[in-house]
Design a protein around this motif. Structure first.
Motif, mmCIF file in Angstrom:
data_model
loop_
_atom_site.group_PDB
_atom_site.id
_atom_site.type_symbol
_atom_site.label_atom_id
_atom_site.label_comp_id
_atom_site.label_asym_id
_atom_site.label_seq_id
_atom_site.Cartn_x
_atom_site.Cartn_y
_atom_site.Cartn_z
ATOM 1 N N ALA A 1 -21.367 67.540 63.875
ATOM 2 C CA ALA A 1 -22.449 66.739 63.280
ATOM 3 C C ALA A 1 -22.970 67.407 62.012
ATOM 4 O O ALA A 1 -23.227 66.727 61.004
ATOM 5 C CB ALA A 1 -23.575 66.561 64.289
ATOM 6 N N LEU B 1 -20.480 66.843 59.195
ATOM 7 C CA LEU B 1 -20.508 65.458 58.725
ATOM 8 C C LEU B 1 -21.739 65.185 57.864
ATOM 9 O O LEU B 1 -21.668 64.422 56.893
ATOM 10 C CB LEU B 1 -20.465 64.505 59.919
ATOM 11 C CG LEU B 1 -19.124 64.400 60.652
ATOM 12 C CD1 LEU B 1 -19.245 63.459 61.846
ATOM 13 C CD2 LEU B 1 -18.033 63.919 59.712
ATOM 14 N N ILE C 1 -22.834 58.011 62.062
ATOM 15 C CA ILE C 1 -21.990 58.731 63.026
ATOM 16 C C ILE C 1 -22.542 60.130 63.280
ATOM 17 O O ILE C 1 -22.557 60.621 64.419
ATOM 18 C CB ILE C 1 -20.540 58.793 62.514
ATOM 19 C CG1 ILE C 1 -19.936 57.389 62.457
ATOM 20 C CG2 ILE C 1 -19.689 59.690 63.402
ATOM 21 C CD1 ILE C 1 -18.550 57.336 61.858
ATOM 22 N N SER C 2 -22.999 60.793 62.228
ATOM 23 C CA SER C 2 -23.546 62.145 62.378
ATOM 24 C C SER C 2 -24.772 62.155 63.274
ATOM 25 O O SER C 2 -24.951 63.073 64.091
ATOM 26 C CB SER C 2 -23.897 62.720 61.007
ATOM 27 O OG SER C 2 -22.779 62.740 60.154
ATOM 28 N N VAL D 1 -22.090 55.084 56.746
ATOM 29 C CA VAL D 1 -21.313 55.203 57.981
ATOM 30 C C VAL D 1 -21.313 56.655 58.468
ATOM 31 O O VAL D 1 -21.481 56.931 59.670
ATOM 32 C CB VAL D 1 -19.872 54.702 57.749
ATOM 33 C CG1 VAL D 1 -19.013 54.948 58.985
ATOM 34 C CG2 VAL D 1 -19.878 53.221 57.400
ATOM 35 N N LEU D 2 -21.142 57.611 57.552
ATOM 36 C CA LEU D 2 -21.105 59.019 57.941
ATOM 37 C C LEU D 2 -22.435 59.481 58.528
ATOM 38 O O LEU D 2 -22.465 60.207 59.533
ATOM 39 C CB LEU D 2 -20.741 59.880 56.731
ATOM 40 C CG LEU D 2 -19.275 59.922 56.317
ATOM 41 C CD1 LEU D 2 -19.094 60.765 55.063
ATOM 42 C CD2 LEU D 2 -18.410 60.462 57.438
ATOM 43 N N VAL E 1 -25.466 60.075 65.751
ATOM 44 C CA VAL E 1 -25.051 59.880 67.148
ATOM 45 C C VAL E 1 -24.456 61.164 67.711
ATOM 46 O O VAL E 1 -24.776 61.585 68.838
ATOM 47 C CB VAL E 1 -24.050 58.721 67.231
ATOM 48 C CG1 VAL E 1 -23.524 58.571 68.661
ATOM 49 C CG2 VAL E 1 -24.690 57.412 66.783
ATOM 50 N N ILE E 2 -23.592 61.825 66.940
ATOM 51 C CA ILE E 2 -22.961 63.062 67.405
ATOM 52 C C ILE E 2 -23.996 64.168 67.577
ATOM 53 O O ILE E 2 -23.953 64.937 68.558
ATOM 54 C CB ILE E 2 -21.850 63.494 66.432
ATOM 55 C CG1 ILE E 2 -20.734 62.451 66.410
ATOM 56 C CG2 ILE E 2 -21.282 64.849 66.821
ATOM 57 C CD1 ILE E 2 -19.632 62.749 65.427
ATOM 58 N N SER F 1 -21.667 63.820 54.093
ATOM 59 C CA SER F 1 -22.457 62.662 53.662
ATOM 60 C C SER F 1 -23.380 63.022 52.503
ATOM 61 O O SER F 1 -23.669 62.167 51.652
ATOM 62 C CB SER F 1 -23.271 62.123 54.843
ATOM 63 O OG SER F 1 -24.220 63.083 55.288
#
Length: 259
Positions: free
Chosen positions: A154, A157, A125-126, A121-122, A128-129, A161
């Protein structure tokens, strides 16, 4: 004569000024190109990190059977993963079965499940950011400060991760090695390091490099936040063949003087 010499002097100074601006602009363009390449590299590495994290989580090869001592039946092989275990025998296709309960797993595999899911998940998300924080993206283009903060977020994150991937892989690897050299553990219960652990270690390294690259790009951007673009107030270049025309008073001006 003195007027013409002053004009040539100022013309030379303007040409030197324009030359300095042009060279500085080329240097800034080169730096922007390098930063853009680093941003693209970080996105590629982040995508590889996502693929590696998913692969390490899905493959049931965290612990594999060890052929030592009296356990020399090389025709049999046992794989243990986070979600299932697989068993293969001579001339029999490998059979895999999901765990009936989470509680039957050892503590390190139970923790690895949660850590690896958080890692996936991290990393997602990273990615996308980080894509929103690149200079080529139109997101927050009018607010450079917000775009820089997005890129730094990002990078942080990705580093987190990296830790959430490295901790479970190292924990399981430590347990496997500890049991392997423990004389109290029977040979049939000893295991070796599986391929998922090596994939996890390599993936954590990729995620670490990705986070460092993004934070490096952020530091470069942050140092130039308050700088003014050198060509913003540049004047138009003066042509070599331009001539000086003496200002002559208009007829209206002569009429005013006469009155």
């Amino acid at each position: 004569m003195s007027q013409m010499s002053d004009e040539s002097f100022y013309s030379i100074k303007v040409q030197h000024f324009l030359h300095d601006i042009d060279s500085e602009k080329k240097q800034l363009d080169l730096e922007a190109t390098m930063k853009a390449k680093l941003e693209v590299l970080s996105l590629v590495l982040g995508l590889l990190g996502l693929i590696g994290t998913i692969t390490a989580t899905a493959i049931p090869m965290w612990r594999v059977s060890a052929f030592i001592g009296a356990n020399l039946i090389v025709m049999e092989e046992l794989w243990e993963g986070l979600w299932m275990n697989c068993y293969s025998q001579a001339d029999i296709k490998m059979q895999c079965k999901a765990y009936d309960s989470l509680l039957i797993l050892p503590a390190e595999l139970q923790a690895a499940r949660g850590f690896m899911c958080v890692s996936i998940v991290l990393v997602l998300i990273s990615l996308v950011i980080a894509a929103c924080g690149t200079e080529k993206n139109s997101c927050c283009r009018d607010n450079m400060r917000s775009k820089n903060i997005t890129l730094a977020t990002a990078g942080c994150l990705f580093l987190v991760s990296c830790l959430t991937t490295l901790i479970p892989v190292s924990w399981v690897g430590h347990t496997v090695i500890q049991d392997f050299y423990n004389p109290l553990v029977v040979d049939s219960q000893k295991r070796e390091l599986g391929e998922s652990l090596f994939i996890g270690w390599a993936t954590s390294g990729v995620l670490l490099i990705t986070g460092i690259i993004l934070l490096f790009c952020y530091s470069k951007r942050r140092s130039k936040e308050g700088e003014v673009y050198p060509g913003a107030y540049a004047i138009a270049p003066i042509k070599e063949e331009s001539v000086y025309l003496e200002r002559t008073p208009s007829s209206f001006h002569k009429l005013q003087e006469y009155v």
